[in-house]
Design a protein around this motif. Structure first.
Motif, PDB file in Angstrom:
ATOM      1  N   LYS A 194       0.822  -1.214   0.000  1.00 30.36           N
ATOM      2  CA  LYS A 194       0.000   0.000   0.000  1.00 30.36           C
ATOM      3  C   LYS A 194       0.854   1.261   0.000  1.00 30.36           C
ATOM      4  CE  LYS A 194      -4.149  -1.860   2.257  1.00 30.36           C
ATOM      5  NZ  LYS A 194      -4.990  -1.807   3.494  1.00 30.36           N
ATOM      6  N   GLU A 195       1.979   1.220   0.731  1.00 30.14           N
ATOM      7  CA  GLU A 195       2.842   2.391   0.832  1.00 30.14           C
ATOM      8  C   GLU A 195       3.850   2.486  -0.312  1.00 30.14           C
ATOM      9  OE1 GLU A 195       4.600   2.247   4.702  1.00 30.14           O
ATOM     10  OE2 GLU A 195       2.724   2.746   5.737  1.00 30.14           O
ATOM     11  N   LYS A 196       3.722   1.567  -1.272  1.00 32.64           N
ATOM     12  CA  LYS A 196       4.571   1.569  -2.473  1.00 32.64           C
ATOM     13  C   LYS A 196       6.056   1.471  -2.118  1.00 32.64           C
ATOM     14  CE  LYS A 196       1.159   4.289  -5.056  1.00 32.64           C
ATOM     15  NZ  LYS A 196       0.901   5.495  -5.873  1.00 32.64           N
ATOM     16  N   ARG A 197       6.356   0.587  -1.165  1.00 32.90           N
ATOM     17  CA  ARG A 197       7.748   0.371  -0.754  1.00 32.90           C
ATOM     18  C   ARG A 197       8.277  -0.962  -1.251  1.00 32.90           C
ATOM     19  NH1 ARG A 197       8.645  -0.284   4.405  1.00 32.90           N
ATOM     20  NH2 ARG A 197       6.502  -0.482   5.143  1.00 32.90           N
ATOM     21  N   VAL A 198       7.592  -1.566  -2.230  1.00 29.83           N
ATOM     22  CA  VAL A 198       7.977  -2.892  -2.714  1.00 29.83           C
ATOM     23  C   VAL A 198       9.386  -2.886  -3.307  1.00 29.83           C
ATOM     24  CG1 VAL A 198       7.483  -4.687  -4.408  1.00 29.83           C
ATOM     25  CG2 VAL A 198       5.624  -3.693  -3.069  1.00 29.83           C
ATOM     26  N   LEU A 199       9.683  -1.902  -4.169  1.00 30.31           N
ATOM     27  CA  LEU A 199      11.001  -1.862  -4.803  1.00 30.31           C
ATOM     28  C   LEU A 199      12.105  -1.651  -3.767  1.00 30.31           C
ATOM     29  CD1 LEU A 199      10.359   0.142  -8.089  1.00 30.31           C
ATOM     30  CD2 LEU A 199      10.417  -2.324  -7.729  1.00 30.31           C
ATOM     31  N   MET A 200      11.822  -0.850  -2.740  1.00 26.01           N
ATOM     32  CA  MET A 200      12.810  -0.630  -1.684  1.00 26.01           C
ATOM     33  C   MET A 200      13.091  -1.936  -0.933  1.00 26.01           C
ATOM     34  SD  MET A 200      14.772   1.576  -0.080  1.00 26.01           S
ATOM     35  CE  MET A 200      14.131   3.205  -0.458  1.00 26.01           C
ATOM     36  N   VAL A 201      12.032  -2.672  -0.613  1.00 26.32           N
ATOM     37  CA  VAL A 201      12.189  -3.945   0.101  1.00 26.32           C
ATOM     38  C   VAL A 201      12.918  -4.951  -0.780  1.00 26.32           C
ATOM     39  CG1 VAL A 201      10.974  -5.909   1.112  1.00 26.32           C
ATOM     40  CG2 VAL A 201      10.189  -3.592   1.596  1.00 26.32           C
ATOM     41  N   MET A 202      12.555  -5.014  -2.068  1.00 28.94           N
ATOM     42  CA  MET A 202      13.225  -5.942  -2.976  1.00 28.94           C
ATOM     43  C   MET A 202      14.704  -5.611  -3.115  1.00 28.94           C
ATOM     44  SD  MET A 202      10.395  -6.478  -6.010  1.00 28.94           S
ATOM     45  CE  MET A 202      11.329  -7.776  -6.837  1.00 28.94           C
ATOM     46  N   THR A 203      15.017  -4.321  -3.177  1.00 32.20           N
ATOM     47  CA  THR A 203      16.420  -3.902  -3.274  1.00 32.20           C
ATOM     48  C   THR A 203      17.195  -4.311  -2.028  1.00 32.20           C
ATOM     49  OG1 THR A 203      15.841  -2.011  -4.670  1.00 32.20           O
ATOM     50  CG2 THR A 203      17.973  -1.933  -3.558  1.00 32.20           C
ATOM     51  N   ASN A 204      16.606  -4.098  -0.857  1.00 36.45           N
ATOM     52  CA  ASN A 204      17.267  -4.482   0.393  1.00 36.45           C
ATOM     53  C   ASN A 204      17.488  -5.985   0.463  1.00 36.45           C
ATOM     54  OD1 ASN A 204      17.620  -1.928   1.531  1.00 36.45           O
ATOM     55  ND2 ASN A 204      15.571  -1.898   2.405  1.00 36.45           N
ATOM     56  N   LEU A 205      16.501  -6.757  -0.001  1.00 36.81           N
ATOM     57  CA  LEU A 205      16.643  -8.217   0.005  1.00 36.81           C
ATOM     58  C   LEU A 205      17.735  -8.656  -0.972  1.00 36.81           C
ATOM     59  CD1 LEU A 205      12.903  -9.345   0.154  1.00 36.81           C
ATOM     60  CD2 LEU A 205      14.617  -9.624   1.951  1.00 36.81           C
ATOM     61  N   ALA A 206      17.781  -8.001  -2.141  1.00 40.48           N
ATOM     62  CA  ALA A 206      18.810  -8.339  -3.122  1.00 40.48           C
ATOM     63  C   ALA A 206      20.207  -7.977  -2.614  1.00 40.48           C
ATOM     64  CB  ALA A 206      18.534  -7.628  -4.444  1.00 40.48           C
ATOM     65  N   LEU A 207      20.316  -6.829  -1.933  1.00 38.66           N
ATOM     66  CA  LEU A 207      21.592  -6.452  -1.326  1.00 38.66           C
ATOM     67  C   LEU A 207      22.000  -7.477  -0.270  1.00 38.66           C
ATOM     68  CD1 LEU A 207      21.121  -2.598  -0.882  1.00 38.66           C
ATOM     69  CD2 LEU A 207      22.704  -3.727  -2.433  1.00 38.66           C
ATOM     70  N   GLY A 208      21.012  -7.913   0.510  1.00 41.49           N
ATOM     71  CA  GLY A 208      21.278  -8.930   1.525  1.00 41.49           C
ATOM     72  C   GLY A 208      21.737 -10.234   0.899  1.00 41.49           C
ATOM     73  N   ALA A 209      21.170 -10.564  -0.277  1.00 42.02           N
ATOM     74  CA  ALA A 209      21.561 -11.786  -0.971  1.00 42.02           C
ATOM     75  C   ALA A 209      23.016 -11.702  -1.422  1.00 42.02           C
ATOM     76  CB  ALA A 209      20.648 -12.010  -2.176  1.00 42.02           C
ATOM     77  N   TYR A 210      23.407 -10.524  -1.928  1.00 44.27           N
ATOM     78  CA  TYR A 210      24.801 -10.335  -2.345  1.00 44.27           C
ATOM     79  C   TYR A 210      25.738 -10.457  -1.151  1.00 44.27           C
ATOM     80  CZ  TYR A 210      29.029  -7.963  -3.963  1.00 44.27           C
ATOM     81  OH  TYR A 210      30.332  -7.657  -4.256  1.00 44.27           O
ATOM     82  N   GLN A 211      25.357  -9.849  -0.049  1.00 47.67           N
ATOM     83  CA  GLN A 211      26.197  -9.899   1.141  1.00 47.67           C
ATOM     84  C   GLN A 211      26.273 -11.314   1.712  1.00 47.67           C
ATOM     85  OE1 GLN A 211      25.028  -6.776   3.845  1.00 47.67           O
ATOM     86  NE2 GLN A 211      25.285  -5.184   2.310  1.00 47.67           N
ATOM     87  N   GLN A 212      25.205 -12.099   1.516  1.00 46.29           N
ATOM     88  CA  GLN A 212      25.252 -13.486   1.973  1.00 46.29           C
ATOM     89  C   GLN A 212      26.263 -14.281   1.161  1.00 46.29           C
ATOM     90  OE1 GLN A 212      23.600 -14.709   4.695  1.00 46.29           O
ATOM     91  NE2 GLN A 212      24.950 -16.457   4.357  1.00 46.29           N
ATOM     92  N   ARG A 213      26.393 -13.930  -0.135  1.00 46.80           N
ATOM     93  CA  ARG A 213      27.419 -14.573  -0.950  1.00 46.80           C
ATOM     94  C   ARG A 213      28.802 -14.321  -0.357  1.00 46.80           C
ATOM     95  NH1 ARG A 213      26.888 -11.957  -6.475  1.00 46.80           N
ATOM     96  NH2 ARG A 213      28.864 -13.047  -6.836  1.00 46.80           N
ATOM     97  N   LEU A 214      29.013 -13.083   0.123  1.00 50.66           N
ATOM     98  CA  LEU A 214      30.293 -12.757   0.750  1.00 50.66           C
ATOM     99  C   LEU A 214      30.492 -13.593   2.008  1.00 50.66           C
ATOM    100  CD1 LEU A 214      30.212  -8.846   0.520  1.00 50.66           C
ATOM    101  CD2 LEU A 214      31.230 -10.467  -1.075  1.00 50.66           C
ATOM    102  N   ALA A 215      29.441 -13.720   2.784  1.00 49.70           N
ATOM    103  CA  ALA A 215      29.531 -14.496   4.025  1.00 49.70           C
ATOM    104  C   ALA A 215      29.900 -15.937   3.719  1.00 49.70           C
ATOM    105  CB  ALA A 215      28.206 -14.428   4.781  1.00 49.70           C
ATOM    106  N   ASP A 216      29.282 -16.507   2.677  1.00 51.68           N
ATOM    107  CA  ASP A 216      29.558 -17.896   2.314  1.00 51.68           C
ATOM    108  C   ASP A 216      30.989 -18.066   1.819  1.00 51.68           C
ATOM    109  OD1 ASP A 216      26.954 -18.468   2.967  1.00 51.68           O
ATOM    110  OD2 ASP A 216      26.214 -18.399   0.895  1.00 51.68           O
ATOM    111  N   GLN A 217      31.487 -17.053   1.067  1.00 57.22           N
ATOM    112  CA  GLN A 217      32.830 -17.174   0.504  1.00 57.22           C
ATOM    113  C   GLN A 217      33.916 -16.930   1.538  1.00 57.22           C
ATOM    114  OE1 GLN A 217      33.414 -15.072  -3.178  1.00 57.22           O
ATOM    115  NE2 GLN A 217      35.655 -15.132  -3.043  1.00 57.22           N
ATOM    116  N   PHE A 218      33.715 -15.946   2.408  1.00 57.06           N
ATOM    117  CA  PHE A 218      34.750 -15.579   3.370  1.00 57.06           C
ATOM    118  C   PHE A 218      34.613 -16.313   4.695  1.00 57.06           C
ATOM    119  CE2 PHE A 218      34.834 -11.957   0.502  1.00 57.06           C
ATOM    120  CZ  PHE A 218      36.184 -11.736   0.345  1.00 57.06           C
TER     121      PHE A 218
END
Length: 398
Positions: free
Chosen positions: A75-99
């Motif tokens: 309703k508050e049109k924050r979907v893209l913001m949430v998706m971006t944060n989740l995608a950033l978190g996914a990238y950072q999880q890759r770092l966690a797995d590698q390091f």
């Protein structure tokens, strides 16, 4: 290379206060150990960390995603913001797995020791939502689109972080490194992601010293921020409060992107009127084109997002109507329908952070799938609006 070189330090004397800036790498185990060494052996009366309240909460309460009100996000049109944060978190999880270490471990260590030793803990970074909005405001619409697409595309990648990226990570700002991987021109990101935050954190330190009078402050920040903060601390800053207020201003969205949908609606409705004036059959043909093309592409988007069959039907019915009222998007209707038909479970929210590290996981998890349905059905309707609009124009000029 000696450990002291990997975790550079600078001391700045400000009146009766000493500020020790520790430059860290957010994926370095030695950085976490250096924080522990300094805090256990030093007489610091306060500790400042490179976190805003939102990132601090996410760091110490990772399960808070389970409390997200998904319908409110839509309703508050924050979907893209949430998706971006989740995608950033996914990238950072890759770092966690590698390091083999979670990004931000040195921040967690600073927080833990500060709390256990009853030292004052200061959160000095700017709110991430404000930073993201100022990043968007510093980019053209095309660069925003390519940046967003690149971030989302990162979840498809199974590749390990490259040597070049690792070197950037050693410079210590994971937020800047994450964005820079997908940016065509990193200079566009430097001001809002690095320089402005250097100023902001320096102003926050000065603000805290003025109000609380800390005598010995340890500041734990990414190595990429250390010199910038030190330089701003040593430069004249008339009013830290005023500078903070200036850096917290969110850019106002341009008016023309909001006007375009209404202009298209006006043209489409005008097309209908002209069509019916020429002949009822032509008018109804134009309406049919609008419904089939707009509704069909929105339904196709929902189908590609693996929406419930009734959600797909909802997209087909809703898109031609919502496109005539830009205040309500097709995605808002389809997401609400999907939530009604397939309500996410507590387990979906609990698994969200892990599921979004893979392409398949976005479609498997009911929370992230609802976000994808919103995005794809909205995109389909947007494309359908333009395609149908041109089709109506072609029929009228034939």
């Amino acid at each position: 290379m000696a450990q002291r070189d990997r975790e550079p330090q600078r001391e700045v004397i400000l009146g009766d206060s000493k500020v020790t800036l520790l430059g860290t790498a957010h994926v370095s185990r030695s950085s976490a150990e250096k924080v522990q060494q300094l805090l256990q052996g030093g007489d610091y009366d306060a500790v400042a960390v490179e976190l805003c309240p939102s990132r601090y909460n996410a760091l110490i309460n990772p399960d808070d995603l389970a409390k997200m009100d998904l319908l409110k996000v839509v309703k508050e049109k924050r979907v893209l913001m949430v998706m971006t944060n989740l995608a950033l978190g996914a990238y950072q999880q890759r770092l966690a797995d590698q390091f083999g270490i979670s990004p931000g471990e040195e921040q967690r260590e600073a927080i833990r020791i500060a709390q256990e030793s009853h030292r004052t803990l200061l959160l000095i970074d700017r709110e991430i939502s404000t930073t993201l909005k100022r990043v968007a405001g510093n980019l053209t619409w095309w660069k925003r689109l390519t940046l967003f697409a690149g971030i989302l595309g990162s979840i498809l990648s199974k590749e390990e972080v490259s040597e070049e990226e690792i070197e950037h990570l050693k410079e210590g700002d994971i937020l800047e490194t994450t964005f820079a991987e997908f940016a065509e021109d990193r200079q566009d990101l430097y001001i809002p992601l690095i320089d402005e935050r250097d100023q902001y954190m320096a102003a926050r330190i000065l603000q805290e010293l003025a109000s609380k009078g800390h005598e010995d402050l340890l500041v734990v920040v990414g190595a990429g921020h250390m010199n910038g903060i030190a330089n701003y601390l040593q430069s004249p800053m008339a009013s830290p409060d005023e500078r903070i207020s200036q850096l917290e201003v969110e850019p106002k969205p341009s008016r023309w992107p909001k006007l375009i949908p209404w202009m298209i609606v006006a043209l489409v409705l005008s097309g209908f009127v002209i069509g019916f004036q020429r002949s009822p059959s032509l008018g109804w043909q134009l309406v049919m084109d609008w419904v089939v093309i707009n509704g069909g592409l929105s339904a196709l988007g929902a189908l590609l997002a693996a929406a419930h069959p009734l959600t797909v039907v909802t997209a087909f019915v809703a898109a031609p109507l919502t496109s005539l009222n830009p205040a309500i998007g097709a995605g808002m209707v389809t997401a609400a329908a999907e939530l009604f038909l397939r309500k996410p479970t507590v387990a979906d929210f609990a698994r969200l952070r892990n599921d979004t590290t893979s392409f398949r996981g976005w479609w498997k998890n009911r929370v992230s799938r609802t976000l994808v349905i919103f995005f794809f059905s909205t995109l389909g309707s947007a494309i359908g609006t333009y395609v149908a609009g041109f089709r109506i124009f072609e029929r009228l000029v034939d």
